[in-house]
Design a protein around this motif. Sequence first.
Motif, PDB file in Angstrom:
ATOM      1  N   SER A 155       0.805  -1.221   0.000  1.00  0.00           N
ATOM      2  CA  SER A 155       0.000   0.000   0.000  1.00  0.00           C
ATOM      3  C   SER A 155       0.838   1.269   0.000  1.00  0.00           C
ATOM      4  O   SER A 155       0.353   2.333  -0.393  1.00  0.00           O
ATOM      5  CB  SER A 155      -0.929   0.005   1.217  1.00  0.00           C
ATOM      6  OG  SER A 155      -0.171  -0.080   2.418  1.00  0.00           O
ATOM      7  N   ASN A 213      -6.367   2.794  -4.454  1.00  0.00           N
ATOM      8  CA  ASN A 213      -6.946   1.471  -4.661  1.00  0.00           C
ATOM      9  C   ASN A 213      -7.605   1.464  -6.025  1.00  0.00           C
ATOM     10  O   ASN A 213      -8.100   2.503  -6.493  1.00  0.00           O
ATOM     11  CB  ASN A 213      -7.953   1.115  -3.569  1.00  0.00           C
ATOM     12  CG  ASN A 213      -8.047  -0.391  -3.354  1.00  0.00           C
ATOM     13  OD1 ASN A 213      -7.453  -1.175  -4.099  1.00  0.00           O
ATOM     14  ND2 ASN A 213      -8.783  -0.799  -2.333  1.00  0.00           N
ATOM     15  N   THR A 239     -12.903   1.716   0.218  1.00  0.00           N
ATOM     16  CA  THR A 239     -12.736   0.787  -0.896  1.00  0.00           C
ATOM     17  C   THR A 239     -12.508  -0.627  -0.379  1.00  0.00           C
ATOM     18  O   THR A 239     -11.733  -0.844   0.550  1.00  0.00           O
ATOM     19  CB  THR A 239     -11.542   1.209  -1.773  1.00  0.00           C
ATOM     20  OG1 THR A 239     -10.340   1.169  -0.991  1.00  0.00           O
ATOM     21  CG2 THR A 239     -11.731   2.620  -2.304  1.00  0.00           C
ATOM     22  N   MET A 257     -11.069  -4.332  -0.237  1.00  0.00           N
ATOM     23  CA  MET A 257      -9.803  -4.961  -0.607  1.00  0.00           C
ATOM     24  C   MET A 257      -9.771  -6.384  -0.063  1.00  0.00           C
ATOM     25  O   MET A 257     -10.219  -6.633   1.057  1.00  0.00           O
ATOM     26  CB  MET A 257      -8.616  -4.159  -0.070  1.00  0.00           C
ATOM     27  CG  MET A 257      -7.262  -4.786  -0.362  1.00  0.00           C
ATOM     28  SD  MET A 257      -5.877  -3.735   0.127  1.00  0.00           S
ATOM     29  CE  MET A 257      -5.801  -2.631  -1.275  1.00  0.00           C
ATOM     30  N   HIS A 261      -8.879   1.367   3.065  1.00  0.00           N
ATOM     31  CA  HIS A 261      -8.896   0.006   2.539  1.00  0.00           C
ATOM     32  C   HIS A 261      -9.671  -0.856   3.540  1.00  0.00           C
ATOM     33  O   HIS A 261      -9.220  -1.049   4.665  1.00  0.00           O
ATOM     34  CB  HIS A 261      -7.475  -0.540   2.388  1.00  0.00           C
ATOM     35  CG  HIS A 261      -6.670   0.160   1.341  1.00  0.00           C
ATOM     36  ND1 HIS A 261      -5.314  -0.029   1.206  1.00  0.00           N
ATOM     37  CD2 HIS A 261      -7.017   1.038   0.372  1.00  0.00           C
ATOM     38  CE1 HIS A 261      -4.862   0.709   0.201  1.00  0.00           C
ATOM     39  NE2 HIS A 261      -5.876   1.367  -0.315  1.00  0.00           N
TER      40      HIS A 261
END
Length: 673
Positions: A267, A327, A384, A386, A399
């Motif tokens: 990340s 992302n 988002t 993940m 995330h």
Amino acid sequence: MAKFEPTLKEERYQMLRFVDAENYVTTFLRCVIFSTDATVSDLMTGVEKVPAGDMNTPTKIWHDAREGLFGTYDRPGIDPQLIRVLSNGGNEKAFRWVIHAKGEHSGIIVREPFEDNSYSFLRFASSDDPSDAIPIVECPPAGQSDNTHSSGVGRSDLLAVISHKLNTRIERSNEMFVTDDVVAVLQYDSLNWLDFYISTSLDIDSLYVNGDLVKPAHFGRKPDEVGGGFYVPVPKGAKAGDTLQMRFVYKGTVIRRIRDYTLLTSSILWYPQHGSRQLSRFHLTFTHPPSMTLKSVGDMISSKEIDDDHITSTWQPSYPIRNASFNIGIYKERKLDAKEDVPTSSIYYVTSAGIDNVSISVSQALEFYTKLYGKLPVSHIYATEMLGYHGEAFPGLIHLSDEAFANFTDAFFQEQFTAHEISHQWWGIACDYDSPRDRWISEGFAEYSALMYTQLASTSKSKFFDLLDKYRNDIYGRGAGTIGKKQLPPCVRLGHRVSIGGENNDYNNFVYYKGAWTLHMLRNMLIDLSTFNEDKFMSAMREIYAKGRTQRMSTDTVRAVFERYAGFRLDWFFDQWLYRGELPEYTFAWKKEKQQDGTWKVTMRVRQSGVPPSFFMIVPITVKFDDKPPVRFRINMTGEQAIMEMPPLPDEPDEIIFNDFRSVLCKVSTESF
């Protein structure tokens, strides 16, 4: 004789955990000393020296000590700190003293001049092999701290990174092509090489410094190794305060496709890093297939289609940040309703099953924390999905594990997980912590914020206390460490080092859970037991957040804020719960006797164990009656045993609760008086 005296109280406690004393003092049988200056001569003055053999036929101690610094033929790997010193002239005093002593007292004493904690002590995991030595204690020189500058630049940083301008192209194959223009300022004179780190899945194609094409070095690594650590040459004659303009051109695959998910395997190491705590300006441009949705930190400045196969967007945070991330995936979008003073928010997801629950948690948590702590410095939040069992937060970007969407019936993922990651927008990002020792200000504050959200949002009235009980059981359930006998519990102030020599889940149990419990104890210490007014605690939390918007928050600063609202000193509390790790156990007994005047005499006995006799705690007591309102008060508990008598009670007590509302992190048992 060898001696190591830690300069910080949390490190003295850490030494106690592993060598049964707060200072390391031992008479050694033999030792090997590596030094970049005259340290060896100084240390060995007046000592009879016995040759250890030449380089080709080394004795075992010399062979093992050398491998610890330089690796082996099959596993090359020069110690990074040694590279820093030797590649930059070797003028800084650095040494490594490998000590073989009787019993379990063998260890290594190290000085690394370019580290925030420049002195460290490593203990052998086994009796005579330094190759598996574990770094137990790290501390700065006497009279210094390891706190960073407000910009995040510490003694370990050879340069201050002012800005990154990243231009990233992502192809349908998920291969990534990046140019990163970096502006940085040198922090030291006479530097030759600067160390950077990047994902091992990325390969540097070309590197420019002040417009000149240069070649990066990979000291101590095989030539065909991709990514990882590398070194950038410094222009000759450059000195502290000079500005460097560097261009990194690289490519690789840090994005993987797994079923319907796109996984970002690193990340933050998708761009070159120097130092982990610095605040830098970011300007980010992404070009990617239009079938995919990309969300980044910062505000989206522009977005346009270039052709049928590519769309380009530009993003820029409005203030310097620590880490930049993004992302990307084939997402569905859900925009959440806008609310006053709360950033607008959207969720980008693959798994539809739990989207309603996640939407409620994101929306309610943002509103709850805004009212509780204050406004965020970002205008929009992108949550988002993940793949994986973890979450991570960046300024305006989150995330979220796919488990939060799919496993929405789970008690943890239903509320705690999402609320924890949302709360990081306040704790750890908008209000950042100072030293790595202060990580509990990020994780502990985020965890307790999630607990308070659960207290508000959960349909189960007991869930808040059920989670506190779970955290307590996990903290107390810690087993033996990896070195020697069963250790004392670690202290929270070790930060990311809390698991060293211990158990893998120590970081979660102590930085997250015990950090959260510390706030819970402060909350209940400040609450008005007669009215349950919590203004003092809530005001303290708001003030800490407000201060953290303009300065990095240290444990001392947090303590000072709580002291002001408590009206008394709290150094004893912070020392016991953050700088040390012992955990109290109480055995409680009480008896009642009716007096001639009709009142009731109540005597209580409290036994305290698991902690030093000087351990002090303020514990709430609740006296319940059959048909009258309860009486609540606090007692001061210290020593191995205390016997206390209540003021006469007009009515017969039915029950007495020791440590009501789980106000103290402890184990409580009862016995007959």
